[in-house]
Motif scaffolding. Structure first.
Motif, PDB file in Angstrom:
ATOM      1  N   PHE A 195      -4.225 -33.527  11.293  1.00 20.51           N
ATOM      2  CA  PHE A 195      -5.395 -33.502  10.409  1.00 20.51           C
ATOM      3  C   PHE A 195      -6.599 -34.138  11.097  1.00 20.51           C
ATOM      4  O   PHE A 195      -7.712 -33.618  11.049  1.00 20.51           O
ATOM      5  CB  PHE A 195      -5.090 -34.238   9.099  1.00 20.51           C
ATOM      6  N   LYS A 223       1.505 -35.300  -0.966  1.00 18.18           N
ATOM      7  CA  LYS A 223       0.564 -34.198  -0.800  1.00 18.18           C
ATOM      8  C   LYS A 223      -0.048 -33.914  -2.170  1.00 18.18           C
ATOM      9  O   LYS A 223       0.678 -33.712  -3.144  1.00 18.18           O
ATOM     10  CB  LYS A 223       1.265 -32.956  -0.247  1.00 18.18           C
ATOM     11  N   TYR A 236      -4.316 -31.933   0.297  1.00 18.96           N
ATOM     12  CA  TYR A 236      -4.357 -32.911   1.389  1.00 18.96           C
ATOM     13  C   TYR A 236      -3.111 -33.787   1.373  1.00 18.96           C
ATOM     14  O   TYR A 236      -2.549 -34.095   0.322  1.00 18.96           O
ATOM     15  CB  TYR A 236      -5.602 -33.790   1.271  1.00 18.96           C
ATOM     16  N   TYR A 251     -11.295 -37.191   2.423  1.00 16.28           N
ATOM     17  CA  TYR A 251     -10.692 -35.857   2.514  1.00 16.28           C
ATOM     18  C   TYR A 251     -11.559 -34.786   1.855  1.00 16.28           C
ATOM     19  O   TYR A 251     -11.838 -33.747   2.450  1.00 16.28           O
ATOM     20  CB  TYR A 251      -9.291 -35.861   1.896  1.00 16.28           C
TER      21      TYR A 251
END
Length: 509
Positions: A195, A223, A236, A251
């Motif tokens: 990520f 998640k 995310y 995020y």
């Protein structure tokens, strides 16, 4: 003259070395083809398909291409007046022999570093040698992928493939992109955060693959999804210690314009007995204190623009223009439409005129408001631009638009004459059937006459149109005989009786 001759010889030798390099490339390709032909048909197809991304030009041009066991290089130079050109294949020892001049250890070096070292050695021994050193064929090698994958596999890659190239398929639903463990041949390990590599451009978190690497996809911890009025909605994977504030600002990229932080909806399904999950509406104080986020949580942040007042259109509306809906425009539908404060119905209707079906009875529309019926002639609003409605749009109004109902009249010698609902694409036989069929005692040979709504003759071979009149003619001889025979018989009987009476009277005289 000696100098010119010397430069001429150098040019010829350089050209020769280039030719030898090209010939060497052809030989390498021929050898590769021979080797491949010895493989099974399945292996051959696999190698071809997996090697499609290998690019010698990219390897030669990349400053970070590492010397890799299995690489094939081409070295060309002129030893005095003798052209020298041959290929060098790097084995697992990484010992690279440069003619009879030196042996170099290429392990850990980039190709450009090796190239400079080779050229320096040749130039020291043959200053006018016109040395060329290039990659003919980059190495192909295999790495093992284990962990949260459908099955453990060996993937064929090359030295410009990164760890992320292994995550395109074969992953389970629990695979992490934040914890990907790479174990190298020497035993060193690295846990990669793909990520960060993707979002922040930190390519150290997405390293190049090397021979004998073992890649283990670990299981994610949490998640979550975030949607609505945020800059980057999506799903995310959170690291330990990260909660709502990190999810929103790091995020999701922060709040979008007109986000309403007083209206946050959280759906929690993890460790909840209810099958559909538990809807939570956290207060601002809880959110500001970095609300705890659990695995599989779904967060929605509303926007002020979503919270506009609405009117419900019902009935003869056409939603086929909506890309997400594919319905028959003749079926009753319902749609919520936003409006602005103090908006009048004439402006509101003209703004949404495309929603009305071609089958809508615009004259007889009406509003339902608090159990009150308010008639609204939409036809006048739409077609009379000077018309102004004195009705203001109110929240939760229901604007009901009925369908226009058409009929077909069936008359004459049928069992049940009357008006029947019009159905498109039907012949006259269908409507006569609705009327119970012909009265056989009255109608012979199914003789009919049809006129349209303007009383013009209508071709009975065509499909019937709305407001058509179908008349079954009364043309049966039997019907007329049965109808008038008693009358004729009675008349004849009267005449016969009269004549008899007259005859008797005359005889008595």
């Amino acid at each position: 003259m000696k100098k010119l001759k010397k430069y001429f010889v150098f040019a010829v030798l350089s050209l020769s070395s280039a030719v030898f390099a090209q010939n060497g490339l052809s030989k390498i390709q021929i050898n590769n083809q021979k080797n491949l032909s010895q493989a099974s048909a399945g292996d051959l197809m696999s190698q071809k398909s997996e090697a499609l991304s290998v690019n010698p030009q990219l390897a030669n041009a990349s400053a970070d291409y590492l010397v890799t066991a299995g690489d094939i290089y081409q070295l060309s130079f002129a030893a005095g007046t003798t052209p020298v050109s041959y290929s060098i294949q790097v084995d697992s020892t990484y010992a690279i022999k440069i003619a009879n001049l030196a042996t170099i250890n290429g392990e850990g070096k980039t190709f450009l570093q090796l190239k400079k070292q080779v050229e320096d050695i040749v130039n020291r021994n043959y200053p006018m040698g016109g040395v060329q050193f290039l990659i003919l064929s980059p190495s192909l090698f295999r790495v093992v992928v284990t962990g949260e994958v459908v099955e453990t596999v060996e993937k064929q890659v090359w030295a410009m493939d990164r760890v992320s190239s292994l995550l395109e398929e074969n992953l389970t639903g629990h695979a992490s992109t934040r914890y990907v463990k790479v174990t190298h041949k020497n035993g060193n390990t690295q846990v990669c955060d793909l990520f960060k590599a993707k979002r922040d451009g930190d390519l150290s978190q997405n390293p190049y693959l090397r021979p004998d690497d073992k890649v283990e996809i670990l299981r994610f911890n949490r998640k979550v999804k975030i949607d609505g009025a945020v800059e980057r909605p999506g799903e995310y994977e959170l690291n330990d210690g990260e909660n709502f504030i990190s999810l929103l600002n790091v995020y999701a990229g922060g709040l979008a314009d007109r986000a309403d932080t007083s209206k946050i909806e959280l759906l929690r399904v993890n460790k909840i007995n209810n099958v559909s999950g538990l809807k939570l509406y956290p207060e601002a104080a809880v959110v500001e204190k970095d609300m705890e986020i659990c695995d599989k949580d779904e967060i929605y942040i509303y926007s002020y623009s979503e919270l506009k007042q609405v009117v419900f259109f019902e009935g003869a509306i056409d939603l086929t223009r909506d890309e997400e809906i594919d319905v028959n425009a003749g079926v009753s539908q319902r749609k919520a439409i936003n409006f602005n404060q103090d908006e009048s119905y004439d402006y509101f209707i003209r703004k949404n005129v495309n929603l009305f079906s071609s089958k809508a009875d615009l004259k007889n529309a009406y509003i339902i408001r608090d159990n009150q019926i308010i008639p609204l002639n939409l036809e006048k609003i739409i077609y009379d631009k000077e018309y102004k409605s004195n009705v203001t749009v109110m929240n939760y109004d229901i604007l009901r638009i009925p369908f226009t109902q058409y009929f077909v009249t069936v008359a004459g010698a049928v069992k049940n004459p009357g008006r029947y609902p019009y159905i498109p694409d039907r012949s006259w036989e269908y409507y006569v059937g609705l009327a119970g069929g012909f009265e056989r005692s009255k109608n012979s040979f199914k003789k009919i006459s049809i006129v349209d709504r303007n009383n013009n003759k209508f071709d009975k071979k065509k499909m019937i149109e709305p407001e058509t009149t179908i008349t079954a003619e009364t043309n049966s001889f039997t019907y007329y005989f049965n109808t008038y025979a008693p009358i004729v018989t009675t008349a004849l009987s009267v005449v016969s009786t009269t004549l008899t009476v007259i005859a008797v009277v005359n005889n008595n005289k």
